[in-house]
Design a protein around this motif. Structure first.
Motif, mmCIF file in Angstrom:
data_model
loop_
_atom_site.group_PDB
_atom_site.id
_atom_site.type_symbol
_atom_site.label_atom_id
_atom_site.label_comp_id
_atom_site.label_asym_id
_atom_site.label_seq_id
_atom_site.Cartn_x
_atom_site.Cartn_y
_atom_site.Cartn_z
ATOM 1 N N MET A 50 8.689 -10.306 4.774
ATOM 2 C CA MET A 50 7.797 -9.732 3.759
ATOM 3 C C MET A 50 6.970 -8.613 4.396
ATOM 4 O O MET A 50 6.542 -8.733 5.542
ATOM 5 C CB MET A 50 6.848 -10.802 3.224
ATOM 6 C CG MET A 50 7.514 -11.844 2.343
ATOM 7 S SD MET A 50 7.945 -11.191 0.736
ATOM 8 C CE MET A 50 6.321 -10.855 0.071
ATOM 9 N N ASP A 110 11.755 -7.499 2.274
ATOM 10 C CA ASP A 110 12.757 -6.552 2.758
ATOM 11 C C ASP A 110 14.132 -7.025 2.292
ATOM 12 O O ASP A 110 14.440 -8.219 2.300
ATOM 13 C CB ASP A 110 12.764 -6.480 4.287
ATOM 14 C CG ASP A 110 11.501 -5.809 4.808
ATOM 15 O OD1 ASP A 110 10.949 -4.970 4.068
ATOM 16 O OD2 ASP A 110 11.063 -6.140 5.922
ATOM 17 N N SER A 111 14.952 -6.098 1.901
ATOM 18 C CA SER A 111 16.352 -6.402 1.525
ATOM 19 C C SER A 111 17.268 -5.617 2.450
ATOM 20 O O SER A 111 17.459 -4.409 2.271
ATOM 21 C CB SER A 111 16.598 -6.029 0.058
ATOM 22 O OG SER A 111 15.768 -6.772 -0.802
ATOM 23 N N ARG A 163 3.555 -5.942 3.771
ATOM 24 C CA ARG A 163 2.312 -5.734 3.037
ATOM 25 C C ARG A 163 1.702 -4.424 3.491
ATOM 26 O O ARG A 163 1.753 -4.074 4.678
ATOM 27 C CB ARG A 163 1.311 -6.861 3.292
ATOM 28 C CG ARG A 163 1.809 -8.249 2.871
ATOM 29 C CD ARG A 163 0.703 -9.285 3.031
ATOM 30 N NE ARG A 163 0.159 -9.322 4.368
ATOM 31 C CZ ARG A 163 0.707 -10.011 5.372
ATOM 32 N NH1 ARG A 163 1.816 -10.717 5.178
ATOM 33 N NH2 ARG A 163 0.126 -9.992 6.561
ATOM 34 N N MET A 198 0.018 -3.198 -1.780
ATOM 35 C CA MET A 198 1.443 -3.336 -2.123
ATOM 36 C C MET A 198 2.076 -4.374 -1.201
ATOM 37 O O MET A 198 1.743 -4.435 -0.016
ATOM 38 C CB MET A 198 2.185 -2.004 -1.985
ATOM 39 C CG MET A 198 1.726 -0.934 -2.979
ATOM 40 S SD MET A 198 2.678 0.587 -2.856
ATOM 41 C CE MET A 198 2.187 1.144 -1.225
ATOM 42 N N GLY A 214 6.012 -6.895 -0.758
ATOM 43 C CA GLY A 214 7.347 -7.206 -1.263
ATOM 44 C C GLY A 214 8.299 -7.546 -0.132
ATOM 45 O O GLY A 214 8.040 -7.270 1.046
#
Length: 417
Positions: free
Chosen positions: A91, A77-78, A93, A73, A75
């Motif tokens: 990012m 970070d926000s 992982r 997985m 994506g």
């Protein structure tokens, strides 16, 4: 002199080679030859062999270890707070590896059940071979029976034709009335009809053999065998002793019994908790995390009671079937042995005197008819007695061979391919 000897030797070699070529082109085949040809060519046996290959592939599958599972997985970070508090976005992982640890008791039982399945498939193949070999043997001797009946009807037709010619000459000379010729014509036509039917039955038996051997026999084959071939079998006591160890159906049911028992062990071992080893690697802009652990599935609410009960019931079904078939196959052996002994006594009775006496009576009746001392009716009566005796002898010889073939089928005794 040397040239003459050389010529004779050359002629002998030529005749030998011609005889060999005739046999190779479809001349004579023994019972064992035809059985081997059928066992090699029959499509049902090929299918049974494929079932053995499938069962062996099942052992490979049952012996395989479970594969690991990898999850990846990634994506961005926000941040929900100001960047001054959280730092810049990054990012992340994550890689997770899961490896199941197989229950050794479940694995052992599963592999054992698959191996028992192979034994059951091999027993099925052996049963198919024994059934086909016995069927071929019975059809071979049925062909010989039909051919013997056809030869008998041909002899009767020739005899009736000879008597018809004699009666015709007597009618033309005025010695007897024309009514006798009409009766003789009727008997000749009846004999011709029986002869034609016997020849057609012989061809039907020939076609049945061609079908069982999948066409590997030539169309005009001949069988090097006789209905009077000796039947050599072990004693009944020896057959009773060896039958449980050689009968393919008993072997198949024993293999299925082992498989059912191992399935019970497998289902009961499946109640134990199962464990997976977990490893996870997590990375983002600031941190790297490596974690390991265990995942345990605990059968708290359902402990496979239904599967265990089904396996126990299936094992009981196989055990009861095995016990019954052991008893039934033993009775089939006894029945086939008694049928063989009855047929043997009938053969001895007909060969010992009945057929000989009937032949002698027909010869006497024919001689008396030629001398004018007996009429046509007495010849017909003695001929019918001989025909019935010869038919009974041929049928008894066939029943003797068929009973021996059934005993060989039960003990799976046949020529190997």
């Amino acid at each position: 002199m040397c040239n003459i000897i050389f010529s004779w030797v050359l002629c002998g070699l030529t005749l030998f080679m011609l005889n060999c070529s005739v046999l190779a082109a479809g001349g004579g085949y023994t019972v064992a030859d035809i059985q081997r040809m059928g066992l090699q060519a029959n499509g049902l046996l090929q299918a049974a062999r494929s079932q053995v290959d499938i069962a062996q592939a099942g052992v490979t599958s049952a012996s395989a270890f479970p594969n690991p599972e990898i999850t990846f997985m990634a994506g961005p970070d926000s941040p929900r707070l100001p960047e001054i508090d959280t730092g810049p976005s990054s990012m992340q992982r994550q890689v997770t590896v899961s490896q199941p640890l197989e229950n050794p008791w479940v694995r052992r039982a599963r592999i054992g059940a698959a191996e028992s399945g192979v034994e059951a498939s091999r027993a099925n193949l052996e049963q198919a071979r024994a059934d086909l070999a016995a069927q071929l043997r019975v059809h071979i001797y049925e062909f010989l029976l039909r051919r013997g009946l056809a030869e008998m009807e041909s002899d009767i037709f020739n005899l009736m034709g000879e008597i018809q010619r004699r009666i015709k000459l007597s009618v033309e000379s005025g010695e007897i009335a024309r009514f006798e010729l009409i009766r003789a014509d009727t008997e000749v036509m009846t004999a011709a009809s029986r002869k034609e039917a016997a020849l057609l039955n012989t061809e039907r038996a020939r076609i049945a053999l061609l079908q069982l051997t999948a066409g590997t026999l030539p169309a005009e084959f001949d069988v090097i065998a006789s209905l009077s071939d000796p039947v050599e079998l072990p004693s009944l006591e020896m057959l009773r002793t060896e039958l449980p160890a050689t009968n393919p159906e008993i072997q198949r049911l024993e293999a299925e019994q082992d498989r059912a028992r191992l399935r019970i062990d497998q289902e009961r071992a499946s109640v134990l908790p199962s464990v997976d080893i977990l490893y996870s690697n997590y990375q983002d802009r600031q941190f790297t995390s490596n974690t390991a652990g265990l995942s345990v599935r605990i059968p708290l609410f359902y402990q496979r009671r239904g599967e265990v009960d089904a396996a126990v019931s299936d094992a009981a079904r196989v055990r009861e079937t095995l016990d019954y078939r052991r008893y039934e196959i033993g009775r089939l052996l006894e029945s086939a042995w008694q049928a063989m002994e009855i047929a043997r006594r009938r053969v001895e009775m007909f060969e010992g005197g009945i057929v000989k006496e009937a032949k002698a009576a027909l010869r006497v009746a024919e001689a008396a008819f030629r001398l004018g001392e007996r009429d046509f009716i007495e010849v017909l009566d003695t001929q019918r007695v001989l025909r019935n005796a010869r038919s009974e002898l041929l049928q008894a010889q066939f029943e003797l061979q068929a009973a021996a073939a059934e005993i060989d089928r039960l003990r799976a005794h046949y020529p190997q391919e």
